[in-house]
Design an enzyme around this catalytic site. Structure first.
Site, short mmCIF file in Angstrom:
data_model
loop_
_atom_site.label_atom_id
_atom_site.label_comp_id
_atom_site.label_asym_id
_atom_site.label_seq_id
_atom_site.Cartn_x
_atom_site.Cartn_y
_atom_site.Cartn_z
N TYR A 1 -7.05 -8.66 -0.73
CA TYR A 1 -6.30 -8.71 0.57
C TYR A 1 -5.79 -7.42 1.09
O TYR A 1 -5.81 -6.46 0.46
CB TYR A 1 -5.05 -9.58 0.30
N GLU B 1 3.55 3.84 -8.94
CA GLU B 1 3.94 3.38 -7.66
C GLU B 1 5.13 2.45 -7.80
O GLU B 1 5.24 1.85 -8.80
CB GLU B 1 2.67 2.92 -6.86
N ARG C 1 -10.41 0.03 3.59
CA ARG C 1 -9.68 -0.46 2.12
C ARG C 1 -10.17 -1.80 1.80
O ARG C 1 -10.45 -1.99 0.67
CB ARG C 1 -8.25 -0.12 2.17
N LYS D 1 -7.05 -3.69 -3.74
CA LYS D 1 -6.03 -4.57 -3.60
C LYS D 1 -6.36 -6.00 -3.72
O LYS D 1 -6.93 -6.61 -2.82
CB LYS D 1 -5.60 -4.25 -2.06
N1 PDD Z 1 1.56 -3.58 -0.10
N2 PDD Z 1 0.98 -0.09 -3.64
C1 PDD Z 1 0.95 -1.46 -3.65
C2 PDD Z 1 0.68 -1.88 -5.00
C3 PDD Z 1 0.91 -2.15 -2.59
O1 PDD Z 1 0.52 -3.36 -2.72
C4 PDD Z 1 0.92 -1.50 -1.20
C5 PDD Z 1 0.88 -2.35 0.04
C6 PDD Z 1 1.17 -0.30 -1.11
C7 PDD Z 1 1.28 0.64 0.29
O2 PDD Z 1 0.25 0.48 0.82
P1 PDD Z 1 0.28 0.75 2.53
O3 PDD Z 1 0.77 1.98 2.91
O4 PDD Z 1 -1.22 0.70 2.99
O5 PDD Z 1 0.90 -0.54 2.89
C8 PDD Z 1 1.21 0.57 -2.09
C9 PDD Z 1 1.55 -4.37 1.01
C10 PDD Z 1 2.45 -4.10 2.23
C11 PDD Z 1 2.08 -5.81 0.56
O6 PDD Z 1 1.56 -6.16 -0.49
O7 PDD Z 1 2.86 -6.60 1.21
#
Ligand code: PDD
Length: 298
Positions: free
Chosen positions: A35, A186, A54, A153
């Site tokens: 996703y 993270e 991605r 993801k």
């Molecule tokens: N999450 N790390 C993880 C594990 C994440 O699921 C996300 C994003 C990020 C940050 O990625 P980005 O800057 O591309 O949004 C880091 C999204 C926002 C979510 O699952 O809602």
């Protein structure tokens, strides 16, 4: 009042109460899905090409064929959000390996599904940015890269769900996860940064984390503005002793972290470097929306 939302399943736009998928779908049974989360402003999607890059990378890493090509996903996204007709929307793009026989075997012939969940997006509480948030370090660790690779993801977020559960149990905002070596990886859905002596540091991709699109934009933006940006491993102690700590994600942008476990970070207030970077990022966001509006002809 309930948020306005619409769901697109394989090209069919439906109200949420009619949006259903099979209980035999492998996304439901095994988390065999991938996703992305992005958002839109006046119908214009944010960093959509980066999110598609991605999504494709996640798909190829787990050998999941995208049900439709990326250009078609973007077309569907724009059409669904247009129909939703709200100022700002949250968009979740899900691709699953589809429904079939109950078997782990991913090589069986089956048709994948794509799902777009689009819902009205309200501004985040200003408190997050004005006062900062409290995070805890989770006991549960982020996956090893040779297990479910965190750079994918995927629909497999159970570790992160449990980590967030630890935070909520004590009333914290969210959790920071370590890797198997005890170094910071993270947040549960965000990337983590520290500022020490005016230098911005975020863990490298090989710490085992999702390569955030916000993270990448900030590394490039900071460098182009002459700030010191680096990717380096740091320990929980380094983090707790930093001058500033913050998290980044698409929908949260940059949120200052002012307390970790029972340790106050810096002055206990959002730091000046964090605020400065956030202001620069918001400028970048508004320029990006403008250029995407004309590129995508919206
Ligand atoms: N999450 N790390 C993880 C594990 C994440 O699921 C996300 C994003 C990020 C940050 O990625 P980005 O800057 O591309 O949004 C880091 C999204 C926002 C979510 O699952 O809602």
């Amino acid at each position: 009042m309930k948020d306005k939302s619409l769901v697109n399943i394989n090209g069919k736009i439906l109200p949420p109460d009619q949006a259903t998928i099979s209980v035999f779908d492998r996304g439901f049974l095994y988390g065999d899905s991938i996703y992305e989360v992005t958002m839109t402003l006046d119908g214009v999607p944010f960093m959509v090409e980066e999110h598609m890059d991605r999504l494709e990378k996640s798909a190829s890493k787990i050998g999941l064929p995208l049900p439709i090509p990326r250009e078609k996903i973007i077309e569907q996204l724009i059409a669904t959000v247009k129909k939703l007709a709200v100022k700002k929307s949250y968009v979740r793009i899900v691709c699953t390996r589809g429904a079939g026989e109950i078997t782990l075997d991913p090589t069986r012939e089956q048709t994948g599904s794509f799902i777009l969940i689009c819902k009205e997006l309200h501004p985040n509480p200003s408190e997050w940015y004005d006062k900062g948030v409290w995070m805890v370090i989770a006991d549960v660790i982020r996956n090893h890269q040779r297990a479910t690779d965190p750079s994918v993801k995927s629909g497999n977020y159970l570790n992160n769900v449990m980590a967030m559960g630890e935070a909520k149990k004590v009333g914290a905002f969210d959790a920071i996860m370590l890797n198997h070596q005890g170094m910071v990886s993270e947040g549960t859905t965000s990337n983590i940064w520290i500022v020490k002596d005016n230098k911005f540091v975020t863990p490298p991709l090989d710490a085992g984390l999702l390569g955030g699109i916000t993270r990448k934009s900030l590394l490039e933006l900071g460098q182009s503005q002459g700030l010191f940006m680096s990717e380096a491993n740091f320990s929980p102690e380094d983090m707790k002793n930093a001058d500033e700590v913050f998290l980044t994600s698409t929908t949260k942008e940059i949120v200052p972290i002012v307390k970790i476990d029972d340790k106050i970070i810096g002055s206990g207030q959002p730091g000046v470097n964090t605020r400065k970077l956030h202001a620069m990022y918001q400028q970048l966001m508004s320029e990006h929306y403008k250029s995407e509006k004309s590129r995508l002809n919206i």
